[in-house]
Design a protein around this motif. Structure first.
Motif, PDB file in Angstrom:
ATOM      1  N   ASP A  44     -40.497 -33.822  -9.933  1.00  0.00           N
ATOM      2  CA  ASP A  44     -40.587 -32.818 -10.961  1.00  0.00           C
ATOM      3  C   ASP A  44     -41.924 -31.859 -10.644  1.00  0.00           C
ATOM      4  OD1 ASP A  44     -41.168 -31.210 -13.339  1.00  0.00           O
ATOM      5  OD2 ASP A  44     -41.481 -32.765 -14.814  1.00  0.00           O
ATOM      6  N   PRO A  45     -41.612 -30.718  -9.965  1.00  0.00           N
ATOM      7  CA  PRO A  45     -42.526 -29.991  -9.246  1.00  0.00           C
ATOM      8  C   PRO A  45     -43.542 -29.422 -10.332  1.00  0.00           C
ATOM      9  CG  PRO A  45     -40.368 -29.132  -8.609  1.00  0.00           C
ATOM     10  CD  PRO A  45     -40.099 -30.270  -9.659  1.00  0.00           C
ATOM     11  N   ALA A  46     -43.278 -29.484 -11.509  1.00  0.00           N
ATOM     12  CA  ALA A  46     -44.135 -28.889 -12.457  1.00  0.00           C
ATOM     13  C   ALA A  46     -45.084 -30.162 -12.765  1.00  0.00           C
ATOM     14  CB  ALA A  46     -43.594 -28.185 -13.870  1.00  0.00           C
ATOM     15  N   PHE A  47     -44.590 -31.297 -12.916  1.00  0.00           N
ATOM     16  CA  PHE A  47     -45.595 -32.143 -13.017  1.00  0.00           C
ATOM     17  C   PHE A  47     -46.572 -32.244 -11.723  1.00  0.00           C
ATOM     18  CE2 PHE A  47     -46.855 -36.751 -12.010  1.00  0.00           C
ATOM     19  CZ  PHE A  47     -47.551 -37.033 -13.390  1.00  0.00           C
ATOM     20  N   GLY A  49     -47.353 -30.029  -9.794  1.00  0.00           N
ATOM     21  CA  GLY A  49     -48.182 -28.918  -9.727  1.00  0.00           C
ATOM     22  C   GLY A  49     -49.467 -28.958 -10.472  1.00  0.00           C
ATOM     23  N   LEU A  50     -49.119 -29.201 -11.950  1.00  0.00           N
ATOM     24  CA  LEU A  50     -50.330 -29.554 -12.753  1.00  0.00           C
ATOM     25  C   LEU A  50     -51.221 -30.774 -12.382  1.00  0.00           C
ATOM     26  CD1 LEU A  50     -48.084 -29.092 -16.136  1.00  0.00           C
ATOM     27  CD2 LEU A  50     -49.925 -27.516 -15.208  1.00  0.00           C
ATOM     28  N   GLN A  51     -50.659 -31.830 -11.715  1.00  0.00           N
ATOM     29  CA  GLN A  51     -51.571 -32.915 -11.256  1.00  0.00           C
ATOM     30  C   GLN A  51     -52.426 -32.358 -10.296  1.00  0.00           C
ATOM     31  OE1 GLN A  51     -49.378 -36.337 -10.096  1.00  0.00           O
ATOM     32  NE2 GLN A  51     -51.121 -37.029  -8.995  1.00  0.00           N
ATOM     33  N   THR A  52     -51.857 -31.717  -9.252  1.00  0.00           N
ATOM     34  CA  THR A  52     -52.737 -31.109  -8.283  1.00  0.00           C
ATOM     35  C   THR A  52     -53.932 -30.183  -8.994  1.00  0.00           C
ATOM     36  OG1 THR A  52     -50.679 -30.985  -6.652  1.00  0.00           O
ATOM     37  CG2 THR A  52     -52.804 -29.709  -6.031  1.00  0.00           C
ATOM     38  N   ALA A  53     -53.464 -29.215  -9.904  1.00  0.00           N
ATOM     39  CA  ALA A  53     -54.699 -28.402 -10.235  1.00  0.00           C
ATOM     40  C   ALA A  53     -55.756 -29.198 -10.957  1.00  0.00           C
ATOM     41  CB  ALA A  53     -53.719 -27.612 -11.239  1.00  0.00           C
ATOM     42  N   ALA A  54     -54.998 -30.137 -11.613  1.00  0.00           N
ATOM     43  CA  ALA A  54     -56.166 -31.092 -12.679  1.00  0.00           C
ATOM     44  C   ALA A  54     -56.962 -31.699 -11.658  1.00  0.00           C
ATOM     45  CB  ALA A  54     -55.441 -31.886 -13.612  1.00  0.00           C
ATOM     46  N   SER A  55     -56.375 -32.493 -10.590  1.00  0.00           N
ATOM     47  CA  SER A  55     -57.038 -33.318  -9.667  1.00  0.00           C
ATOM     48  C   SER A  55     -58.053 -32.210  -8.887  1.00  0.00           C
ATOM     49  CB  SER A  55     -56.249 -33.926  -8.893  1.00  0.00           C
ATOM     50  OG  SER A  55     -55.381 -35.010  -9.557  1.00  0.00           O
ATOM     51  N   LEU A  56     -57.695 -31.211  -8.478  1.00  0.00           N
ATOM     52  CA  LEU A  56     -58.380 -30.497  -7.804  1.00  0.00           C
ATOM     53  C   LEU A  56     -59.885 -29.886  -8.718  1.00  0.00           C
ATOM     54  CD1 LEU A  56     -59.165 -28.790  -5.203  1.00  0.00           C
ATOM     55  CD2 LEU A  56     -57.563 -26.841  -6.053  1.00  0.00           C
ATOM     56  N   LEU A  57     -59.626 -29.578  -9.935  1.00  0.00           N
ATOM     57  CA  LEU A  57     -60.597 -29.228 -10.779  1.00  0.00           C
ATOM     58  C   LEU A  57     -61.589 -30.567 -10.953  1.00  0.00           C
ATOM     59  CD1 LEU A  57     -58.668 -27.246 -13.536  1.00  0.00           C
ATOM     60  CD2 LEU A  57     -60.295 -26.545 -11.837  1.00  0.00           C
ATOM     61  N   PHE A  58     -60.830 -31.862 -11.212  1.00  0.00           N
ATOM     62  CA  PHE A  58     -61.631 -32.921 -11.432  1.00  0.00           C
ATOM     63  C   PHE A  58     -62.571 -33.318 -10.073  1.00  0.00           C
ATOM     64  CE2 PHE A  58     -59.201 -34.657 -15.118  1.00  0.00           C
ATOM     65  CZ  PHE A  58     -60.405 -34.776 -15.806  1.00  0.00           C
ATOM     66  N   LEU A  59     -61.932 -32.908  -9.049  1.00  0.00           N
ATOM     67  CA  LEU A  59     -62.733 -33.187  -7.506  1.00  0.00           C
ATOM     68  C   LEU A  59     -63.823 -32.275  -7.512  1.00  0.00           C
ATOM     69  CD1 LEU A  59     -62.953 -34.258  -5.118  1.00  0.00           C
ATOM     70  CD2 LEU A  59     -61.291 -32.595  -3.950  1.00  0.00           C
ATOM     71  N   VAL A  60     -63.911 -30.955  -7.745  1.00  0.00           N
ATOM     72  CA  VAL A  60     -64.981 -29.926  -8.026  1.00  0.00           C
ATOM     73  C   VAL A  60     -65.787 -30.761  -8.930  1.00  0.00           C
ATOM     74  CG1 VAL A  60     -65.784 -27.648  -8.710  1.00  0.00           C
ATOM     75  CG2 VAL A  60     -63.697 -28.236  -7.251  1.00  0.00           C
ATOM     76  N   TYR A  61     -65.522 -31.137 -10.151  1.00  0.00           N
ATOM     77  CA  TYR A  61     -66.408 -31.400 -11.102  1.00  0.00           C
ATOM     78  C   TYR A  61     -67.120 -32.763 -10.639  1.00  0.00           C
ATOM     79  CZ  TYR A  61     -67.807 -33.799 -15.771  1.00  0.00           C
ATOM     80  OH  TYR A  61     -68.367 -34.538 -16.467  1.00  0.00           O
ATOM     81  N   ALA A  62     -66.412 -33.624 -10.016  1.00  0.00           N
ATOM     82  CA  ALA A  62     -66.994 -35.045  -9.499  1.00  0.00           C
ATOM     83  C   ALA A  62     -68.021 -34.611  -8.118  1.00  0.00           C
ATOM     84  CB  ALA A  62     -65.895 -35.886  -8.690  1.00  0.00           C
ATOM     85  N   VAL A  76     -57.981 -38.394  -3.157  1.00  0.00           N
ATOM     86  CA  VAL A  76     -56.793 -38.892  -2.913  1.00  0.00           C
ATOM     87  C   VAL A  76     -55.656 -38.230  -3.869  1.00  0.00           C
ATOM     88  CG1 VAL A  76     -55.470 -40.846  -3.110  1.00  0.00           C
ATOM     89  CG2 VAL A  76     -57.642 -41.065  -2.086  1.00  0.00           C
ATOM     90  N   ALA A  77     -56.011 -38.015  -5.095  1.00  0.00           N
ATOM     91  CA  ALA A  77     -54.864 -37.456  -6.241  1.00  0.00           C
ATOM     92  C   ALA A  77     -54.547 -36.234  -5.741  1.00  0.00           C
ATOM     93  CB  ALA A  77     -55.522 -37.492  -7.466  1.00  0.00           C
ATOM     94  N   VAL A  78     -55.416 -35.459  -5.243  1.00  0.00           N
ATOM     95  CA  VAL A  78     -55.090 -34.049  -4.706  1.00  0.00           C
ATOM     96  C   VAL A  78     -53.983 -34.133  -3.442  1.00  0.00           C
ATOM     97  CG1 VAL A  78     -55.961 -31.875  -3.639  1.00  0.00           C
ATOM     98  CG2 VAL A  78     -57.104 -32.746  -5.591  1.00  0.00           C
ATOM     99  N   LEU A  79     -54.315 -34.727  -2.659  1.00  0.00           N
ATOM    100  CA  LEU A  79     -53.763 -35.194  -1.402  1.00  0.00           C
ATOM    101  C   LEU A  79     -52.391 -35.555  -1.649  1.00  0.00           C
ATOM    102  CD1 LEU A  79     -56.427 -36.510   1.249  1.00  0.00           C
ATOM    103  CD2 LEU A  79     -55.564 -34.012   1.243  1.00  0.00           C
ATOM    104  N   ASN A  80     -52.222 -36.313  -2.420  1.00  0.00           N
ATOM    105  CA  ASN A  80     -50.846 -37.169  -2.587  1.00  0.00           C
ATOM    106  C   ASN A  80     -50.101 -35.900  -3.440  1.00  0.00           C
ATOM    107  OD1 ASN A  80     -50.376 -39.681  -1.582  1.00  0.00           O
ATOM    108  ND2 ASN A  80     -52.373 -40.097  -2.919  1.00  0.00           N
ATOM    109  N   ALA A  81     -50.595 -35.505  -4.555  1.00  0.00           N
ATOM    110  CA  ALA A  81     -49.771 -34.513  -5.360  1.00  0.00           C
ATOM    111  C   ALA A  81     -49.276 -33.130  -4.691  1.00  0.00           C
ATOM    112  CB  ALA A  81     -50.666 -34.051  -6.588  1.00  0.00           C
ATOM    113  N   ALA A  82     -50.323 -32.789  -3.606  1.00  0.00           N
ATOM    114  CA  ALA A  82     -50.069 -31.692  -2.946  1.00  0.00           C
ATOM    115  C   ALA A  82     -49.000 -32.201  -1.957  1.00  0.00           C
ATOM    116  CB  ALA A  82     -51.071 -31.157  -2.352  1.00  0.00           C
TER     117      ALA A  82
END
Length: 92
Positions: A44-47, A49-62, A76-82
């Protein structure tokens, strides 16, 4: 006056954090590898895509928090989702 440690600095809290990080990394890596090796598996590309965006935002926060466990898990979440998104795009 004795300085109190933050809850996140305690050994058992770090252990829980790293365990969660490893579980997340394993599940996302499994999904990515499955996408690479099983062309029939639904993606599911939408899933992702949203996971990538959320993980990227959490990465910046972290990174801003300086929390290594959170940085590792979300990197790891960003790399896998992307990567999974890229596989889905190549399947077209």
């Amino acid at each position: 006056m004795r300085h109190r440690r933050r809850a996140g600095d305690r050994g058992w809290v770090r252990a829980v954090g790293w365990t969660a990080c490893l579980a997340l990394a394993a599940s996302l890596t499994y999904t990515f590898v499955r996408a690479l090796t099983d062309p029939g598996s639904p993606l599911d590309p939408a899933f992702f895509g949203l996971q990538t965006a959320a993980s990227l935002l959490f990465l910046v926060y972290a990174v801003k928090l300086g929390n290594r466990v959170f940085v590792a898990a979300n990197a790891v979440a960003v790399l896998n989702a992307a990567g999974t998104l890229a596989v889905a795009a190549l399947r077209g």
